[in-house]
Design a protein around this motif. Structure first.
Motif, PDB file in Angstrom:
ATOM      1  N   LEU A 201       0.836  -1.193   0.000  1.00 14.95           N
ATOM      2  CA  LEU A 201       0.000   0.000   0.000  1.00 14.95           C
ATOM      3  C   LEU A 201       0.878   1.254   0.000  1.00 14.95           C
ATOM      4  N   ALA A 202       0.316   2.365  -0.471  1.00 16.24           N
ATOM      5  CA  ALA A 202       1.026   3.642  -0.463  1.00 16.24           C
ATOM      6  C   ALA A 202       0.085   4.735   0.025  1.00 16.24           C
ATOM      7  N   SER A 203       0.660   5.744   0.688  1.00 14.10           N
ATOM      8  CA  SER A 203      -0.150   6.856   1.197  1.00 14.10           C
ATOM      9  C   SER A 203       0.682   8.131   1.258  1.00 14.10           C
ATOM     10  N   GLN A 204       0.027   9.236   0.979  1.00 13.82           N
ATOM     11  CA  GLN A 204       0.622  10.549   1.218  1.00 13.82           C
ATOM     12  C   GLN A 204      -0.252  11.389   2.147  1.00 13.82           C
ATOM     13  N   THR A 205      -1.208  10.695   2.802  1.00 13.68           N
ATOM     14  CA  THR A 205      -2.064  11.362   3.783  1.00 13.68           C
ATOM     15  C   THR A 205      -1.975  10.725   5.166  1.00 13.68           C
ATOM     16  N   PHE A 206      -1.225   9.640   5.294  1.00 18.27           N
ATOM     17  CA  PHE A 206      -1.015   9.012   6.603  1.00 18.27           C
ATOM     18  C   PHE A 206      -0.409  10.031   7.563  1.00 18.27           C
TER      19      PHE A 206
ATOM     20  N   LEU B 271       6.920   5.147  -9.925  1.00 13.49           N
ATOM     21  CA  LEU B 271       5.815   5.494  -9.038  1.00 13.49           C
ATOM     22  C   LEU B 271       4.931   6.598  -9.602  1.00 13.49           C
ATOM     23  N   THR B 272       5.392   7.289 -10.629  1.00 10.30           N
ATOM     24  CA  THR B 272       4.572   8.345 -11.227  1.00 10.30           C
ATOM     25  C   THR B 272       3.555   7.788 -12.219  1.00 10.30           C
ATOM     26  N   THR B 273       3.545   6.469 -12.411  1.00 11.04           N
ATOM     27  CA  THR B 273       2.673   5.867 -13.427  1.00 11.04           C
ATOM     28  C   THR B 273       1.538   5.044 -12.823  1.00 11.04           C
ATOM     29  N   LEU B 274       1.196   5.289 -11.564  1.00 13.35           N
ATOM     30  CA  LEU B 274       0.222   4.440 -10.872  1.00 13.35           C
ATOM     31  C   LEU B 274      -1.169   5.065 -10.796  1.00 13.35           C
ATOM     32  N   THR B 275      -1.439   6.052 -11.635  1.00 14.56           N
ATOM     33  CA  THR B 275      -2.742   6.722 -11.573  1.00 14.56           C
ATOM     34  C   THR B 275      -3.891   5.767 -11.885  1.00 14.56           C
ATOM     35  N   SER B 276      -3.640   4.753 -12.728  1.00 14.57           N
ATOM     36  CA  SER B 276      -4.703   3.803 -13.059  1.00 14.57           C
ATOM     37  C   SER B 276      -5.114   2.965 -11.854  1.00 14.57           C
ATOM     38  N   LEU B 277      -4.230   2.920 -10.840  1.00 18.12           N
ATOM     39  CA  LEU B 277      -4.550   2.193  -9.606  1.00 18.12           C
ATOM     40  C   LEU B 277      -5.145   3.116  -8.552  1.00 18.12           C
ATOM     41  N   GLY B 278      -5.329   4.377  -8.909  1.00 12.37           N
ATOM     42  CA  GLY B 278      -5.920   5.323  -7.974  1.00 12.37           C
ATOM     43  C   GLY B 278      -4.916   6.074  -7.135  1.00 12.37           C
TER      44      GLY B 278
ATOM     45  N   PRO C 210      -7.454   2.832   6.990  1.00  6.05           N
ATOM     46  CA  PRO C 210      -7.303   2.230   5.655  1.00  6.05           C
ATOM     47  C   PRO C 210      -7.707   3.155   4.518  1.00  6.05           C
ATOM     48  N   ALA C 211      -8.579   4.120   4.796  1.00  4.10           N
ATOM     49  CA  ALA C 211      -9.023   5.042   3.750  1.00  4.10           C
ATOM     50  C   ALA C 211      -7.892   5.943   3.261  1.00  4.10           C
ATOM     51  N   ASP C 212      -6.835   6.059   4.051  1.00  4.01           N
ATOM     52  CA  ASP C 212      -5.687   6.888   3.655  1.00  4.01           C
ATOM     53  C   ASP C 212      -4.747   6.170   2.692  1.00  4.01           C
ATOM     54  N   TRP C 213      -5.000   4.901   2.443  1.00  5.82           N
ATOM     55  CA  TRP C 213      -4.025   4.081   1.728  1.00  5.82           C
ATOM     56  C   TRP C 213      -4.582   3.551   0.414  1.00  5.82           C
ATOM     57  N   THR C 214      -3.684   3.397  -0.567  1.00  3.92           N
ATOM     58  CA  THR C 214      -4.042   2.853  -1.878  1.00  3.92           C
ATOM     59  C   THR C 214      -3.266   1.561  -2.116  1.00  3.92           C
ATOM     60  N   ASP C 215      -3.968   0.533  -2.539  1.00  2.00           N
ATOM     61  CA  ASP C 215      -3.337  -0.756  -2.846  1.00  2.00           C
ATOM     62  C   ASP C 215      -2.678  -0.652  -4.229  1.00  2.00           C
ATOM     63  N   ILE C 216      -1.342  -0.706  -4.244  1.00  2.00           N
ATOM     64  CA  ILE C 216      -0.611  -0.606  -5.517  1.00  2.00           C
ATOM     65  C   ILE C 216       0.022  -1.946  -5.915  1.00  2.00           C
ATOM     66  N   THR C 217      -0.397  -3.021  -5.245  1.00  2.00           N
ATOM     67  CA  THR C 217       0.182  -4.344  -5.499  1.00  2.00           C
ATOM     68  C   THR C 217       0.113  -4.771  -6.956  1.00  2.00           C
TER      69      THR C 217
END
Length: 309
Positions: A101-106, A147-154, A117-124
């Motif tokens: 998972l990745a977050s910039q709001t944690f 990491l700049t190409t993960l917009t399709s994963l939200g 969990p709402a602060d995190w995005t599953d980038i697996t």
């Protein structure tokens, strides 16, 4: 009497002028013994003069004089690669036991209540995870992902903000819970001039184990072998949801390039040898100086070094 009054200041000026102390002017030069060298062959730099101090920048990645004061670097390519080893359990009984998972709001609270969990995005899905291995030594690379190409994963990366990563482990009691080890976690930035610079690795990412399910009986561990480990357990082990959460990682901060101190005033150096492991043309830089209580005299010598395969 008047004549003596005029002569005395002149004598004092002459006296102090004779005793004036200064930094010794530098006499320094350097050149390679040959015009080119092979990869792995020691480059012999010939040094003339005897400055008090010499600092050497090889010109290789991480050791370039022009970047000795750089602490930030801009880039459109920021990559992550990690490696995992999985043993025991099955996907059918323990599906999706590991996620990244990745977050910039944690908010940085490493507690059960502090993880939303709402602060995190599953980038697996952008990465490859290990299948079940028969040995502890078999690690599978995740692949190198920008990491700049993960917009399709939200997940849309904001390079100006710290980023947090979490390895989320989920296991359910009743069947064998898989064991997961991570022995590599490398984030790198590629600068606009093509330099590849480290941002974080498995030891500097600062992972902390957090029991998001407070009753989880097992924790993530990180030992002297530099492996992030989740041991899983037999079918009798209670259910787990435990995250290994990194520190907040700045994607623009980088370590300044470093040099090597070759000598001080108590030693003499007539040559210095350095080995390059990759072919190319390097700008080796020698910073020589004389320093005492009266000041500093410094000179910088740049030498082009050609390394052939």
């Amino acid at each position: 009497m008047m004549k003596k009054l005029y002569v005395l200041p002149l004598l004092l000026v002459s006296l102090f002028g004779c005793n004036k102390k200064e930094v010794i002017v530098l006499d320094f030069d350097v050149k390679p013994e040959k015009s080119s060298y092979k990869v792995g062959e020691a480059v012999n730099f010939l040094i003339t003069g005897n400055p008090d101090q010499i600092l050497f920048y090889s010109g290789a990645e991480g050791h370039k004089y022009i970047y000795k004061d750089r602490t930030e670097a801009q880039s459109d390519q920021i990559s992550l690669e990690f490696a995992t080893n999985r043993r025991y359990g099955s996907d059918a009984q323990q599906p999706q036991s590991l996620r990244l998972l990745a977050s910039q709001t944690f908010a940085g609270s490493y507690t059960t209540a502090g993880v939303n969990p709402a602060d995190w995005t599953d980038i697996t899905p952008a990465f490859t995870l290990s299948g079940i291995q028969s040995t502890d030594l078999a690690y599978v690379s995740s692949g190198v992902v920008n990491l700049t190409t993960l917009t399709s994963l939200g997940f849309t990366l904001d390079k100006t903000k710290p980023i947090y990563f979490a390895f989320k482990y989920t296991g359910t009691t009743g069947t064998t819970q898989p064991r997961w080890w991570v022995n590599k976690f490398d984030i790198k930035t590629t600068t606009t001039d093509g330099q590849v610079l480290p941002v974080a690795n498995i030891t500097t990412a600062g992972f902390t184990s957090v029991k998001v399910l407070a009753t989880s009986p097992v924790s993530w561990t990180f030992g002297t072998d530099n492996i992030l480990k989740y041991q899983g357990g037999a079918g009798t082990v209670g259910s787990n949801q435990v995250w290994a959460i990194s520190g907040g990682l700045s994607l623009t901060k980088v370590q300044p390039d470093t040099g090597v101190a070759l000598k001080n005033m108590s030693t003499r150096m007539d040559n210095y040898k350095n080995t390059y492991t990759t072919a190319g043309t390097y700008t080796a830089t020698f910073v020589a100086s004389n320093v005492n209580v009266y000041g500093e005299s410094k000179t910088i010598k740049e030498v082009q070094v050609t390394i052939v395969p």
